[in-house]
Design a protein around this motif. Sequence first.
Motif, PDB file in Angstrom:
ATOM      1  N   LYS A  13      28.716 -20.920  -2.170  1.00 56.80           N
ATOM      2  CA  LYS A  13      28.034 -21.913  -3.001  1.00 56.80           C
ATOM      3  C   LYS A  13      26.580 -21.561  -3.268  1.00 56.80           C
ATOM      4  O   LYS A  13      26.041 -21.890  -4.311  1.00 56.80           O
ATOM      5  CB  LYS A  13      28.072 -23.287  -2.326  1.00 56.80           C
ATOM      6  CG  LYS A  13      29.420 -23.909  -2.290  1.00 56.80           C
ATOM      7  CD  LYS A  13      29.359 -25.252  -1.600  1.00 56.80           C
ATOM      8  CE  LYS A  13      30.742 -25.853  -1.494  1.00 56.80           C
ATOM      9  NZ  LYS A  13      30.729 -27.147  -0.815  1.00 56.80           N
ATOM     10  N   GLU A  14      25.954 -20.950  -2.298  1.00 57.12           N
ATOM     11  CA  GLU A  14      24.508 -20.711  -2.338  1.00 57.12           C
ATOM     12  C   GLU A  14      24.216 -19.273  -1.895  1.00 57.12           C
ATOM     13  O   GLU A  14      23.904 -19.031  -0.739  1.00 57.12           O
ATOM     14  CB  GLU A  14      23.816 -21.698  -1.386  1.00 57.12           C
ATOM     15  CG  GLU A  14      22.338 -21.679  -1.428  1.00 57.12           C
ATOM     16  CD  GLU A  14      21.775 -22.432  -2.607  1.00 57.12           C
ATOM     17  OE1 GLU A  14      20.584 -22.235  -2.864  1.00 57.12           O
ATOM     18  OE2 GLU A  14      22.496 -23.184  -3.261  1.00 57.12           O
ATOM     19  N   PRO A  15      24.359 -18.302  -2.800  1.00 56.88           N
ATOM     20  CA  PRO A  15      24.063 -16.912  -2.413  1.00 56.88           C
ATOM     21  C   PRO A  15      22.637 -16.810  -1.857  1.00 56.88           C
ATOM     22  O   PRO A  15      21.708 -17.407  -2.398  1.00 56.88           O
ATOM     23  CB  PRO A  15      24.200 -16.145  -3.722  1.00 56.88           C
ATOM     24  CG  PRO A  15      25.097 -16.994  -4.566  1.00 56.88           C
ATOM     25  CD  PRO A  15      24.773 -18.415  -4.186  1.00 56.88           C
ATOM     26  N   ASN A  16      22.507 -16.088  -0.747  1.00 56.12           N
ATOM     27  CA  ASN A  16      21.210 -16.008  -0.073  1.00 56.12           C
ATOM     28  C   ASN A  16      21.120 -14.702   0.707  1.00 56.12           C
ATOM     29  O   ASN A  16      22.115 -13.999   0.873  1.00 56.12           O
ATOM     30  CB  ASN A  16      21.032 -17.206   0.860  1.00 56.12           C
ATOM     31  CG  ASN A  16      22.075 -17.237   1.948  1.00 56.12           C
ATOM     32  OD1 ASN A  16      21.938 -16.564   2.953  1.00 56.12           O
ATOM     33  ND2 ASN A  16      23.155 -17.999   1.738  1.00 56.12           N
ATOM     34  N   SER A  17      19.928 -14.410   1.177  1.00 56.20           N
ATOM     35  CA  SER A  17      19.710 -13.159   1.918  1.00 56.20           C
ATOM     36  C   SER A  17      19.497 -13.404   3.410  1.00 56.20           C
ATOM     37  O   SER A  17      19.103 -12.487   4.124  1.00 56.20           O
ATOM     38  CB  SER A  17      18.491 -12.436   1.339  1.00 56.20           C
ATOM     39  OG  SER A  17      17.340 -13.250   1.484  1.00 56.20           O
ATOM     40  N   TYR A  18      19.774 -14.621   3.885  1.00 53.81           N
ATOM     41  CA  TYR A  18      19.557 -14.922   5.299  1.00 53.81           C
ATOM     42  C   TYR A  18      20.717 -14.409   6.146  1.00 53.81           C
ATOM     43  O   TYR A  18      21.875 -14.466   5.741  1.00 53.81           O
ATOM     44  CB  TYR A  18      19.325 -16.423   5.496  1.00 53.81           C
ATOM     45  CG  TYR A  18      18.039 -16.831   4.837  1.00 53.81           C
ATOM     46  CD1 TYR A  18      16.829 -16.605   5.460  1.00 53.81           C
ATOM     47  CD2 TYR A  18      18.033 -17.362   3.559  1.00 53.81           C
ATOM     48  CE1 TYR A  18      15.631 -16.914   4.834  1.00 53.81           C
ATOM     49  CE2 TYR A  18      16.849 -17.677   2.927  1.00 53.81           C
ATOM     50  CZ  TYR A  18      15.654 -17.454   3.572  1.00 53.81           C
ATOM     51  OH  TYR A  18      14.475 -17.747   2.953  1.00 53.81           O
ATOM     52  N   SER A  19      20.384 -13.931   7.312  1.00 55.92           N
ATOM     53  CA  SER A  19      21.390 -13.302   8.173  1.00 55.92           C
ATOM     54  C   SER A  19      22.341 -14.344   8.771  1.00 55.92           C
ATOM     55  O   SER A  19      22.023 -15.537   8.859  1.00 55.92           O
ATOM     56  CB  SER A  19      20.706 -12.544   9.310  1.00 55.92           C
ATOM     57  OG  SER A  19      20.106 -13.456  10.210  1.00 55.92           O
ATOM     58  N   ARG A  20      23.479 -13.865   9.167  1.00 55.40           N
ATOM     59  CA  ARG A  20      24.460 -14.702   9.847  1.00 55.40           C
ATOM     60  C   ARG A  20      23.869 -15.277  11.123  1.00 55.40           C
ATOM     61  O   ARG A  20      24.119 -16.431  11.470  1.00 55.40           O
ATOM     62  CB  ARG A  20      25.689 -13.846  10.148  1.00 55.40           C
ATOM     63  CG  ARG A  20      26.835 -14.563  10.758  1.00 55.40           C
ATOM     64  CD  ARG A  20      28.022 -13.598  10.901  1.00 55.40           C
ATOM     65  NE  ARG A  20      29.043 -14.174  11.729  1.00 55.40           N
ATOM     66  CZ  ARG A  20      28.990 -14.229  13.043  1.00 55.40           C
ATOM     67  NH1 ARG A  20      27.984 -13.736  13.699  1.00 55.40           N
ATOM     68  NH2 ARG A  20      29.972 -14.782  13.731  1.00 55.40           N
ATOM     69  N   GLU A  21      23.068 -14.482  11.825  1.00 54.33           N
ATOM     70  CA  GLU A  21      22.439 -14.925  13.073  1.00 54.33           C
ATOM     71  C   GLU A  21      21.490 -16.100  12.826  1.00 54.33           C
ATOM     72  O   GLU A  21      21.416 -17.018  13.632  1.00 54.33           O
ATOM     73  CB  GLU A  21      21.697 -13.777  13.753  1.00 54.33           C
ATOM     74  CG  GLU A  21      22.599 -12.721  14.356  1.00 54.33           C
ATOM     75  CD  GLU A  21      23.295 -11.835  13.334  1.00 54.33           C
ATOM     76  OE1 GLU A  21      22.749 -11.649  12.211  1.00 54.33           O
ATOM     77  OE2 GLU A  21      24.406 -11.361  13.632  1.00 54.33           O
ATOM     78  N   TYR A  75      23.369 -29.336   5.209  1.00 48.74           N
ATOM     79  CA  TYR A  75      22.313 -28.963   6.148  1.00 48.74           C
ATOM     80  C   TYR A  75      21.924 -27.485   5.981  1.00 48.74           C
ATOM     81  O   TYR A  75      20.743 -27.155   5.895  1.00 48.74           O
ATOM     82  CB  TYR A  75      22.760 -29.233   7.583  1.00 48.74           C
ATOM     83  CG  TYR A  75      21.711 -28.875   8.598  1.00 48.74           C
ATOM     84  CD1 TYR A  75      20.625 -29.718   8.827  1.00 48.74           C
ATOM     85  CD2 TYR A  75      21.791 -27.694   9.324  1.00 48.74           C
ATOM     86  CE1 TYR A  75      19.652 -29.387   9.754  1.00 48.74           C
ATOM     87  CE2 TYR A  75      20.826 -27.365  10.251  1.00 48.74           C
ATOM     88  CZ  TYR A  75      19.759 -28.213  10.466  1.00 48.74           C
ATOM     89  OH  TYR A  75      18.790 -27.875  11.383  1.00 48.74           O
ATOM     90  N   LEU A  76      22.928 -26.615   5.941  1.00 49.19           N
ATOM     91  CA  LEU A  76      22.618 -25.182   5.789  1.00 49.19           C
ATOM     92  C   LEU A  76      21.941 -24.883   4.458  1.00 49.19           C
ATOM     93  O   LEU A  76      20.983 -24.104   4.408  1.00 49.19           O
ATOM     94  CB  LEU A  76      23.884 -24.335   5.914  1.00 49.19           C
ATOM     95  CG  LEU A  76      24.234 -23.802   7.284  1.00 49.19           C
ATOM     96  CD1 LEU A  76      25.419 -22.842   7.196  1.00 49.19           C
ATOM     97  CD2 LEU A  76      23.075 -23.144   7.968  1.00 49.19           C
ATOM     98  N   ALA A  82      14.531 -24.736   2.324  1.00 45.73           N
ATOM     99  CA  ALA A  82      13.255 -24.870   3.038  1.00 45.73           C
ATOM    100  C   ALA A  82      12.654 -23.503   3.316  1.00 45.73           C
ATOM    101  O   ALA A  82      11.445 -23.296   3.132  1.00 45.73           O
ATOM    102  CB  ALA A  82      13.447 -25.638   4.337  1.00 45.73           C
ATOM    103  N   ALA A  83      13.479 -22.559   3.735  1.00 47.15           N
ATOM    104  CA  ALA A  83      12.985 -21.214   4.017  1.00 47.15           C
ATOM    105  C   ALA A  83      12.506 -20.512   2.749  1.00 47.15           C
ATOM    106  O   ALA A  83      11.605 -19.670   2.808  1.00 47.15           O
ATOM    107  CB  ALA A  83      14.080 -20.387   4.693  1.00 47.15           C
ATOM    108  N   ASN A  84      13.070 -20.890   1.604  1.00 47.18           N
ATOM    109  CA  ASN A  84      12.658 -20.318   0.319  1.00 47.18           C
ATOM    110  C   ASN A  84      11.517 -21.104  -0.329  1.00 47.18           C
ATOM    111  O   ASN A  84      11.110 -20.777  -1.445  1.00 47.18           O
ATOM    112  CB  ASN A  84      13.841 -20.280  -0.656  1.00 47.18           C
ATOM    113  CG  ASN A  84      14.880 -19.259  -0.270  1.00 47.18           C
ATOM    114  OD1 ASN A  84      14.594 -18.299   0.442  1.00 47.18           O
ATOM    115  ND2 ASN A  84      16.105 -19.466  -0.717  1.00 47.18           N
ATOM    116  N   ALA A  85      11.042 -22.142   0.336  1.00 44.49           N
ATOM    117  CA  ALA A  85       9.976 -23.010  -0.178  1.00 44.49           C
ATOM    118  C   ALA A  85      10.371 -23.669  -1.500  1.00 44.49           C
ATOM    119  O   ALA A  85       9.563 -23.819  -2.404  1.00 44.49           O
ATOM    120  CB  ALA A  85       8.665 -22.253  -0.313  1.00 44.49           C
TER     121      ALA A  85
END
Length: 123
Positions: A13-21, A75-76, A82-85
Amino acid sequence: MTVNDIIAAVDLKEPNSYSREEKLRWLSALDGKVREEVLLTHEGYDGSSDFAPYESGEEELLIPFPYGEGVYTHYLIAMIAAANAEAARYNQQIAMYNADYSQWWNAYHAAHMPLHRETRFCF
């Protein structure tokens, strides 16, 4: 529903570059709060007394169907925003998360009696 199920759904739904961890850490923090603030304060929780952060992704999430998918997905996506401002996207997603979480909390509270804590007064 497992941690991996939610991560896969969010990544579609939301392509992103944040790690699985990072996503595991976000979900662990949420479920740690759910356990402390809701499950341990009501009768009927038979889970372990310790909560370990998610590592493999095969762990079952604490909020079940039909509420869990909405709670965890919103939530995710909110944490990613939030991390992307991205304030507007964050506000939209966190509002939907709050609505889904409130529905689950109300249903859980209606089905499970709160534990009575011993009251003590110090004079």
